[in-house]
Each structure stands twice: as C-alpha cells, then as structure tokens.
Design a protein around this motif. Structure first.
Motif, short mmCIF file in Angstrom:
data_model
loop_
_atom_site.label_atom_id
_atom_site.label_comp_id
_atom_site.label_asym_id
_atom_site.label_seq_id
_atom_site.Cartn_x
_atom_site.Cartn_y
_atom_site.Cartn_z
N UNK A 42 0.82 -1.22 0.00
CA UNK A 42 0.00 0.00 0.00
C UNK A 42 0.85 1.26 0.00
N UNK A 193 -14.16 5.00 2.04
CA UNK A 193 -13.26 5.75 1.17
C UNK A 193 -12.46 4.78 0.31
N UNK A 195 -9.51 3.65 -2.00
CA UNK A 195 -8.09 4.04 -2.05
C UNK A 195 -7.21 2.92 -2.59
N UNK A 197 -3.45 3.09 -3.18
CA UNK A 197 -2.36 4.06 -2.99
C UNK A 197 -1.38 4.14 -4.16
N UNK A 226 -7.77 -0.38 -0.09
CA UNK A 226 -8.41 -0.58 1.20
C UNK A 226 -9.40 0.54 1.46
N UNK A 227 -10.35 0.29 2.33
CA UNK A 227 -11.25 1.36 2.76
C UNK A 227 -10.50 2.18 3.79
N UNK A 228 -10.59 3.47 3.67
CA UNK A 228 -9.79 4.29 4.57
C UNK A 228 -10.59 5.42 5.22
N UNK A 236 -11.14 -2.22 9.30
CA UNK A 236 -9.76 -2.63 9.01
C UNK A 236 -9.71 -3.75 7.99
N UNK A 237 -10.84 -4.42 7.77
CA UNK A 237 -10.82 -5.62 6.93
C UNK A 237 -11.66 -5.44 5.68
N UNK A 239 -10.94 -4.65 2.33
CA UNK A 239 -9.87 -4.43 1.35
C UNK A 239 -10.36 -4.69 -0.06
N UNK B 398 -3.52 11.26 -0.50
CA UNK B 398 -2.74 10.07 -0.16
C UNK B 398 -2.52 9.96 1.35
N UNK B 401 -6.49 10.27 6.66
CA UNK B 401 -6.96 9.02 7.25
C UNK B 401 -5.91 7.92 7.31
N UNK B 466 3.39 4.50 4.16
CA UNK B 466 3.38 3.15 3.58
C UNK B 466 1.98 2.59 3.50
N UNK B 467 0.98 3.42 3.83
CA UNK B 467 -0.40 3.04 3.54
C UNK B 467 -1.19 2.48 4.69
N UNK B 469 -3.83 2.75 7.30
CA UNK B 469 -4.93 3.67 7.60
C UNK B 469 -5.15 3.75 9.10
N UNK B 471 -7.51 3.98 12.54
CA UNK B 471 -8.72 3.36 13.08
C UNK B 471 -8.86 1.92 12.62
N UNK B 472 -7.72 1.26 12.36
CA UNK B 472 -7.73 -0.16 12.03
C UNK B 472 -7.47 -0.93 13.30
N UNK B 473 -8.35 -1.86 13.62
CA UNK B 473 -8.12 -2.62 14.86
C UNK B 473 -7.04 -3.66 14.66
N UNK B 474 -6.70 -3.95 13.40
CA UNK B 474 -5.61 -4.89 13.18
C UNK B 474 -5.07 -4.71 11.77
N UNK B 481 3.54 -3.63 8.01
CA UNK B 481 3.44 -2.61 9.05
C UNK B 481 4.02 -3.06 10.39
#
Lengths: 403, 692
Positions: A42, A193, A195, A197, A226-228, A236-237, A239, B398, B401, B466-467, B469, B471-474, B481
């Motif tokens: 990403x 959103x 995205x 990248x 991914x959704x951002x 988070x999941x 994609x 880019x 968020x 590096x992308x 985002x 508010x990601x819980x994992x 990452x």
C-alpha cells in the motif's frame, strides 16, 4: 590561540558535524528504502499510475523543502542551546544579555519569505488539483461504478452504456493497463473511502452522492487497496485490489464476465439421493445463499433472467422474501473463482499450489463471524447459516465451479 | 480604558444586606472560614478551581493514556487479539475524545484559571461562581461521558463520529448518545468559562496594564476564549442534531430520508479546526512565558507574537474543510481551503522563529521547564511541517486518514500542547504549591518522554506513507506494518514510564517539602510577569496591594534596568519588590453551594435523554433549584461581615473572616476586620499556613 579548551570545542564541533552528516545519510537511505514496495503493497511513495505519479512529483519537492526547514529549526535550536548556554562561570548581574525587544525588518522578512515560498507551492498544488479533476470529469472514458458497503467493495461495469450494469463483481476491480478509467463512487450504507495508494489518492463514498474519480495503471499488475474512512466494526478488513490487464486480456475478461453462471442441471428432479456434491451444493445455495447472493442467469423466486446481473437484486424481490440487509446488497458470486480472494479481499480462494482453498471457504460458511467481525444479528455482514458439514462441503464444491 | 483602570478589581456589589443567605433555610451558606476538603466543593476561588481543573485533567489523562496503551498493545503485532474489533473501536474513540475534551482543553483551563487573574493583577475572575460552575459542569460531564463504559459501552464512531455511521442503525449501544450529551455538558463548561475569562481580561486588569502590556500567555488565552466562544456553539448545534437523530428519529444526517451526512462533517470541522488552535494557542503562551525567563531576555517581537496569535485565531475559522479533501467537495472548495491552510503556516512559523530569536544572545538556563518549552519548539515544528504537506490537497488525498495524520496531530498536540503543559507544571508548581518539583528527576522525565514520544509517533509518519490507515483494529503480516508498529508500542510504554517518573517526582518533592519545608520565595526563577510578585503559594487574595503597571514585564523592570549598551543591570533586590504574605481585610467573593448543585442536575438530564425521561425530570428539578438558589443569593455574603468576631473560630487559626462590616466596600477600607490570612495557604493545606 589554540588553547586546550578551544581545541576541545573544535573537536566537539567536528564530531557534531560528523554525527549530523551520518544522520543525514541514514535518513536519505531510509527514505530511499521506503520507496520500494517489496512487502509494502500500500506504499504511497511507490507510484505506479499516472495520478499517483503526479501527486508524488508534486509532494517530493515539498518534502524536501520541509526537510530543509526542519534542519534549519532543529539545527538552530541545537546551535542556540550550545552557543548561548549559561556557563559555569556566568554570574547574575555581570555581562548579562543585551535586551533586544525585536527587530521589525527581520520579523517582516520571516513573515513574508515563508508566505512567498508557500505561495509558490500553492501554485503547483492548485494546478495539480485541477489537472487530476479533469480525468475524473471526462465522461467519454470507460467508467466503473464503485459501491462501498460494510465491509466489502462492489464494482459494476456498464459496457454498452445502457444504464444497466453488464458485469457486477466484488473485491477485485479489473481494468485495462495504460488506460485512464473513470470511477463513480457510491455507498450503500455509511461513508467509506476508496483508495488504491499506488494508483491515486482516496475518494470518499458518501451515501446519497456519486463522486467521480479516476485511476490509471502504467503496467499490468495487481494493486492493493483498502477502505480508509472509518466505517464501523470491520473497517480494518474492507480491502480490495485492482488488477490491470493488457488490453486484449481485459477484453477477454470482460467477455467471460458477461456470461451467466454455468449452473448444474438435475436429470432426476424427484430423486435427491443421486445428486452429485456440486448439484447438492447448488440446491443448498438456492435455498440459503441465493437469498442475498446473486448468480447471473439463475432462476430464483420462480423468475427466469436474461443472464444479465440485476443491480437491485434484493430490492426487486417481493417484500416477504426480502432479507432485511442494511446495505441491501451482497457480493455477486457469478464468477467468484475468477477472483483471488473473498470476504473483503481478505481470504485466498486458491491455495499456494493452485487448488481451490476449500479450508478457507468452508470455514467461512461454517462461521463467518469467527473470521471477520461483523454484526450479522443487525443485518450487517454474513450470518452463520447453521449448515451441516455435508452441506458445507457440497456448497464449497458448487462454488468451486463458478469460474 | 479610563473607566476600567479606575475600577477596583472585585469591588463586588453585596446586594441587599437584609436578605437571608440561605433562601430555603436548608443550607446555611458556606463561609470563607471553612477549610479542609469540604471547602473545595463550595470554593469560588479561581486558584482552587484551577487546581481542581488540573487534578481532574490529570486523572482523565491516566484514563486516556491507559486507553492509548491498550491501542498500542493491540497494534504491537499483526493479527493481534488483545482487544476485539468492537472494543478497539470504542477504545480509540474514547481515547481521542478523552484526550481532547477532558485532558488538553481543561488543562489549558487549569492554567488560564490559575494564572490569568494573577497575571493581570486581579483578585479573582469576573464571575467567580460561574467559574466554579464551569469546573463542576466539566467534571460532571466528563464523569457522565465515561460512565458509558459501564452502561453498554463507549462511543465507537471515532472522535469525529461521522454520520451516518454514528446513527442508531449502525451504532446501537448508547456510546454515541453519551458522546453527544456529554460533550454538550462539557461544552457548557467551556462556553461559560470563555465568557468569564474574556470579561475578566477585558475588565479587571490592574491600573496601567493596557492590552499591549499583558503577558503573552494572557493574550493567547484571550484569543483562545474567543475561539471557544465562536466554535462551541457550532459543535453544540451539531451534537443536538446528532442527539435528535439518535434519540428522537429526526433525519438531519440520514441520506436515505433526505438528510445529508456532509452537513455533519462541515459542522464538526467548523468547530473541529478552531479546536486545534484552542488546544495549542494557550501552550504557545506558556512557552512564550518560559523561554524569556530562562534566556534572561524579553520575548522577541512581542507585537508579532500577539498579532500572529490573533491571526491564527482568525484564519483558524477559514481552514476547516482541509479535513475533507477526500470527501467529494468540488475542486474550487478544495483549492480555497488548500490555500488558506498553507497560509496559516505563516503566523505559526513567525512564532517559532521569534522563540529562536528570543534565545539568541540570551543566557540559557536549562531548567526542566525550559527543556519542555524547547521541546514544544522542536516537536511542534515537525508537526507544523507535516501540516504543510497536508495543505497540498492532492497529496493529502494520499495522506488523509492514514497514520501520517496520526503522527502529525500527535506532534502538534503531544509534542506541542502536552510538552508545554508539563513545562508549565514545572514552571508554576512553586507558585501554586509553595515548593519546587525536583529538577534532576524532572530532567529524567523530560528526556525519557522525549525519546518515548519520538519512538511512538515518529514511526507513524512512515507507517502512514506506507499506507496504514487510521482506526484499524488490526493489520496483516503481509502489509509490511509490523516493525514500526512494534517500535511505536515500545515508545508508548516509554512515555508511560516517564509519566510514572513525573508522578514520583510530585510525590517525592511533596514529601521532602513536608519533612523539611524550604521557603521558595515569591520569585524562584527570577521571572518577569506579575504572578511572581505575589507570595508562593499565592495567598487567597492574590495581591495585598494591586500593583500599578507601567510597562510590559512590569515586575521584571522593578528588578532590572539596562545600562547604556542595553545590558541588564539589577536596580532592586527581589525581596524588596515582591509582596509580603499576611495581608488583612481584603474582600473576596463568598463561597457558594449553588454552582455545584446547578451542575449536578445536568448529567441526570443526560441520563434521562438516554434512558428514561424521569431522570431528566429529576435533573431538571435539581438544575432549576440551582438556578433559583443562585439568583436569590447575593454574590458576596452580607452576613459574612457582621459576625467576624463572634463566629466560631477555625480550630487553630483564629479569626478568618473575609468581608467587611458594610459588605459593600473596596479593598482597603476594612482593616478593622480580622484577616483571612489563615485561609491563604493556596494549597488548601488548612488554616495553619501563613499566619502573619
């Protein structure tokens, strides 16, 4: 003049300069290393499409200017702290600092100069805003409709431009490499959103609105996305990926996708005992999965179709049979096995050796909530259907045929 | 100005002397003679209120910090299971809301409350009871908001709670209801406090202190109060609409029924961006106080510092949509907000360079406070520069968020606000509590927090670019990452260690002071502004005598002049310039029960809106009772003056009355009344403090 103390001071200065140079080299090397995408699918610093390249060309000099300003201020603080530190032999009242209250010309200078510098950056920034807007507004381009919902992405292709989609797919968007593609981004529930990248910046999918955007990939390949924008539980999941194909392969793909699903037929409708696993799986699919999941060309609710996907699969059904899905939409599975992954582009459909990853698919059908958090009891996300193991393996066998 | 200068600060009308002070005959009015823990509940003393603001915010800092550590634990490794997705979403939301509304804003209020009256030469704020009300309103709102943890779960939509994800359909617990109502309550606190402080600064300055002789901290806080005054109504409206959508089925933000989710975004950020300056401007003020003191030079370019602060305040209202570059606004809006955002960097840059110029040619003494102030200068600069990269709107698509933003605003709010406030603690601690925090431990605190902070938030720049985002819980192992997340987690725990060191410092320094009290004197740092002219800890009446101001840094120039080459020369001993403790017969506003009663009703109204309207009825009754009691009560207790002698004396300190015989006099006409010196121990230690 070379007293021991000045010599020591020079040594300190030399060391400090050397240390700074070393840090600079490390930072430069680090920045270089950050630019490749090995293991970083990403990476925004690794543009592989026209828009991403445009953005990168714009921001790289800004990063550099910021770097210079950073060195100036931080170096300045270190220098001042060293140069004007209170010494051991300083005495209050003796040789105290000169009391300067300000210097209007100097201050005007460091108000105006940064303003001019920023105005310069502003010119390029504004140019890029409008330039990137152009492709998004060009309706003559091939258009893909992007629909976000909790927690997966849908892509619709209207190749004959009759206003009705000819292909509906999920998780993986396929585009011709080297060609500018226009996107119309919408949402079925909350704000998401979109995205990718390596191809372009992001654009929100807002319910009630359609946002134009564009992407382009220089070369064939896979581009992760991914959704951002925070969209709830499994944000988070959520994609996706973009697969760029050479033009001819893309045309072939489109042709394949436009075909309806190849469905098994039952030679002995009255006898369920002799059904093959695929046929049994299909029947279970019709009874359970088809409530939400569409297969182009499948007879459902007693209605035959022309083989084209129905954009309002759930809404067009009689209210009594309509599942109360919050987003009103579930992934179209017509050509499921042409994709790489499922469930928000999370889980591999194929194992490393190229065989169908039955473990992943059957685990998902058995208990989707254990693999990906969802709120199925609130009609958001796939529910646990309570199928027995035979039914599950039959459904997997059937799904594996949806090439 | 003449009118203002002629006025004696706190010449409060006593009202009708014949009216009983306990209108319902239930509650006898608290008197100034009360000391000990009970007196804190009824105090209207701006110093006690400031200390309570500080303590409450530090408590919520522990809450928000623990939430941060949970976040970092969950993200330490890919596919981690410390928190579930649902819990993680609550924890990061509560972390953000807590740190912004319950920690940084009230900490700024703590400094403002304590310092502003003393910096401008006043004996209290303009509306002391309203000031107490602000504090209790904040505290009860904050507690109310956090009780959501025990009543079904915290808010889970991010601190920005974008619609429609914040709607009942998508968030069925009461978390977001608590968010809406809780922030309305704390918003009342901030709004009331803003009006109070504006009136105080505009009307209660010591004679001779024109606006351009005010300390920079007072200036920056004044600008901040105007920002609050104009920004808070916007968020309050937005929160009401959200609450109506959630509780009463209105459709302001529901696109399916004709509402518009973008409306929420605009309302939120019209408040949300000024909010950023609300959180940083007072800290700019703190740094502008600390750096000159330890450089032994005046602030460089005072007018530029003031005007850049005002400019930031104005421009802060014209940049909000830079939070929405990806939201689908038209290119013209994007252009406008991109440019305005770029230019707000200019006044901020001026401040940084002026601080450097203040240090130039000085004699820099690296006390802990100075280190923290320099910490703001260096770390905020990083946040400011990454901010400029967001202003480039196309590039922001880019960055927005992603963790690059998380890095940016933590460099601004942690590297900026929090470091400056810690510096402020070390700087003003002796003034507030009468003893110094240990400098050696303080320096350990500084260096460890600086390292921990950079380890935590530095890598987030890389993660974001590096992308990764927000508010990601994992995240997955194959996203690349893992390494920097682990570094960030180690950094977060380093910060936790440094804050434990801070706690230990307070504990050790206090114990040492109790064992072996050392007189710190009025002016331990050889400082410049007016708060250092009064004894430490500040007596209840602040100034025995209101000083006449003739110039900026008036206190400094009572001690120092220059020789012909502009170098500093001492002209008077500090001991001869500062005020002595033990003044008597000074009128002060009387304590009151009503602020806390009035504030106590509001959370019940909140519970009522969420659970059952019967609670709202109860809360409404309490609030109305508070109003009635408040209105019927004269601001200065007319009884207080009459029975000073035969009032039962406080156990060990003798007579402790505050007000005059006639209840209406000025500050200097009542020396016949026994002193309140006993109650003057600012730390609230009790009446045995400073008996003259």
């Amino acid at each position: 003049m070379s007293t021991p103390s000045t010599r020591r001071r020079h040594a300190i200065l030399r060391n400090a300069v050397a240390a700074l140079a070393l840090v600079a080299i490390f930072v430069a090397a680090g920045c270089g290393a950050l630019r490749d995408d090995k293991g970083r699918p990403l990476n925004t610093l690794h543009p592989r499409g026209e828009q991403a390249q445009e953005i990168d060309d714009l921001i790289t000099p800004v990063f550099m200017i910021a770097g210079v300003a950073f060195l100036f201020v931080e170096g300045g603080v270190l220098f001042l702290a060293w140069k004007f530190r209170r010494r051991r032999d300083d005495e209050d009242g003796v040789d105290e600092p000169v009391q300067t209250h300000g210097h209007v010309r100097l201050e005007l200078a460091w108000t105006i100069l940064p303003a001019l510098l920023l105005a310069g950056i502003g010119v390029f920034s504004v140019k890029t805003i409008w330039k990137l807007q152009k492709a998004a507004a060009d309706r003559s381009l091939m258009t893909v409709q992007v629909v976000g919902q909790q927690w997966w992405w849908e892509f619709r292709y209207d190749t004959d431009r009759d206003g009705k989609p000819d292909v509906i797919t999920a998780n993986q968007m396929v585009i011709p490499a080297g060609q500018m593609v226009r996107l119309e981004i919408r949402s079925n529930d909350v704000i998401h959103s979109f995205w990718i990248p390596e191809l372009n910046g992001k654009k929100d999918a807002v319910p009630g609105r359609t946002h134009s955007w564009s992407i382009q990939a220089f070369k064939p390949g896979l581009y992760q996305g991914t959704c951002t924008e925070f969209c709830g539980l499994s944000h988070a999941l959520m994609r996706m990926e973009v697969k760029a194909l050479p033009r001819a392969e893309f045309d072939q793909w489109l042709q394949d996708q436009r075909k309806p699903a190849t469905l098994p037929t039952d030679p002995t409708p009255d006898d369920a005992e002799d059904d093959s696993p695929v046929l049994a799986g299909f029947k279970t699919f019709q009874a359970q999965c088809a409530t939400c999941h569409q297969l182009d060309g499948m007879t459902f609710d007693g209605k035959a179709t022309d083989g084209a996907p129905n954009a309002d699969y759930l809404h067009n059904r009689p209210a009594a049979n309509r599942p109360n899905l919050t987003s009103g939409n579930a992934p179209n599975l017509t050509h499921l096995m042409s994709r790489n992954r499922f469930a928000g582009n999370l889980f591999d459909l194929y194992a490393k050796d190229g065989s169908v990853n039955t473990v992943n698919i059957s685990s998902w059908i058995r208990n989707p909530g254990a693999m990906k958090p969802a709120a199925a009891d609130e009609y958001r996300g796939m529910p646990t259907l309570g199928l027995d193991e035979t039914q599950i393996s039959d459904v997997v066998a059937f799904l594996s045929t949806l090439k | 100005m003449a009118l203002i200068e002629a006025r004696t600060p706190l010449a409060v009308e006593a009202g009708d002397g014949g009216r009983p002070s306990s209108p319902f005959g239930v509650l006898a009015r608290p008197t100034a003679s009360q000391t000990g823990w009970k007196s804190w509940f009824t105090s209207v003393d701006h110093k006690k209120i400031g200390i309570m603001y500080g303590m409450a915010s530090l408590f919520f800092f522990i809450v928000g910090g623990s939430e941060a550590l949970l976040i970092r634990l969950q993200l330490a490794r890919p596919d981690n299971h410390v928190l579930s997705a649902a819990l993680y979403n609550q924890v990061f939301t509560m972390h953000g809301v807590t740190m912004i509304f319950l920690v940084v804003m009230p900490l700024a209020a703590a400094f403002a409350n304590y310092l502003i009256p003393i910096q401008i030469g006043a004996r209290d704020v303009a509306f002391p009871r309203l000031n107490a009300f602000s504090f209790w309103c904040y505290l009860f709102g904050a507690i109310f908001f956090n009780t959501s943890w025990f009543l079904g779960g915290g808010a889970d939509g991010g601190w920005f709670n974008y619609a429609p994800n914040s709607g009942v359909l998508f968030s069925r617990t009461h978390g977001i209801d608590f968010y809406a109502v809780g922030l309305i309550i704390t918003g009342i606190a901030s709004l009331v406090s803003a009006i109070n402080l504006i009136v105080t600064v505009l009307n209660m300055r010591a004679p001779g202190m024109t606006l351009f002789k005010m300390p920079v901290f007072t200036w920056m806080t004044l600008v901040t109060q105007f920002l609050l005054l104009f920004a808070l109504p916007v968020i309050t409206v937005a929160l009401f609409l959200l609450m109506f959508d959630r509780r009463f089925g209105s459709n302001f933000f529901n696109a399916a029924n004709g509402g518009d989710p973008m409306l929420w975004q605009h309302l939120f950020w019209i408040f949300g961006h000024p909010e950023v300056y609300i959180m940083i401007l007072p800290m700019f003020g703190i740094v502008s106080e600390i750096i000159p003191v330890f450089s032994r030079k005046p602030i460089f370019g005072y007018p530029f510092m003031v005007f850049s602060g005002i400019a930031i305040g104005f421009m802060g209202f014209g940049v909000w949509a830079h939070h929405m570059f990806a939201s689908g606004m038209g290119p013209m809006s994007v252009t406008a907000f991109s440019l305005s955002t770029m230019f707000i960097a200019v006044p901020t840059g001026v401040k940084i360079l002026n601080w450097l110029a203040t240090m130039w040619g000085g004699r820099l003494k690296f006390t802990t406070a100075m280190l923290f102030a320099i910490g703001l200068v260096t770390m905020f600069t990083i946040g400011g520069l990454s901010g400029v990269t967001h202003a480039v709107a196309s590039a922001d698509t880019q960055q927005t968020d992603t963790y690059y933003i998380v890095a940016h605003f933590h460099y601004v709010l942690f590297g900026g606000s929090l470091l400056a406030m810690l510096g402020g603690f070390y700087f003003w601690w002796p003034k507030v509590f009468g003893y110094m925090l240990d400098e050696t431990i303080g320096k350990w605190h500084f260096w460890i927090i600086l390292i921990g902070f950079n380890l935590t938030f530095g890598p987030m720049h890389i993660l974001g670019l590096q992308g990764m985002s927000r508010r990601y819980f994992t995240y997955s192992a194959n996203q690349g990452f893992a390494f920097w997340n682990m570094v960030a987690t180690i950094g977060a725990f380093t910060i936790a260690v440094s804050m434990l060191i801070f706690a230990a410092n307070i504990w050790i320094s206090r114990a040492r002071h109790k064992r072996n009290p050392v007189e710190v004197g009025a002016d331990p740092w050889d400082a410049r502004s007016l708060e250092w002219i009064v004894p430490s800890p500040t007596p209840e009446y602040n100034f025995a005598e209101i000083p006449q101001i003739t110039e900026l840094d008036d206190f400094w120039y009572r001690k120092y002049g220059h020789d012909e080459s502009g170098r500093l020369v001492r002209i008077a001993k500090t001991e001869d310039v500062v005020q002595q403790p033990g003044a008597t017969g000074i009128h002060l506003p009387s304590p009151s029960y009503w602020p806390i009663v009035l504030a106590a009703g509001l959370p019940f109204v909140g519970y009522g809106i969420i659970f059952s309207l019967w609670w709202a009825l109860l809360g409404g009754l309490i609030t109305v009772a508070g109003f009635v009691g408040w209105v019927l009560e004269p601001s200065t207790d007319p009884e207080a003056g009459h029975d000073g002698h035969d009032h039962e004396p406080a156990p060990s300190a003798g007579p402790t009355e505050a007000a005059s015989e006639d209840g209406a006099g000025g500050a200097d006409d009542a020396d016949s009344v026994p002193a309140l010196a006993g109650a003057a121990a600012g730390s609230g230690a009790g009446p045995e403090g400073e008996q003259a």
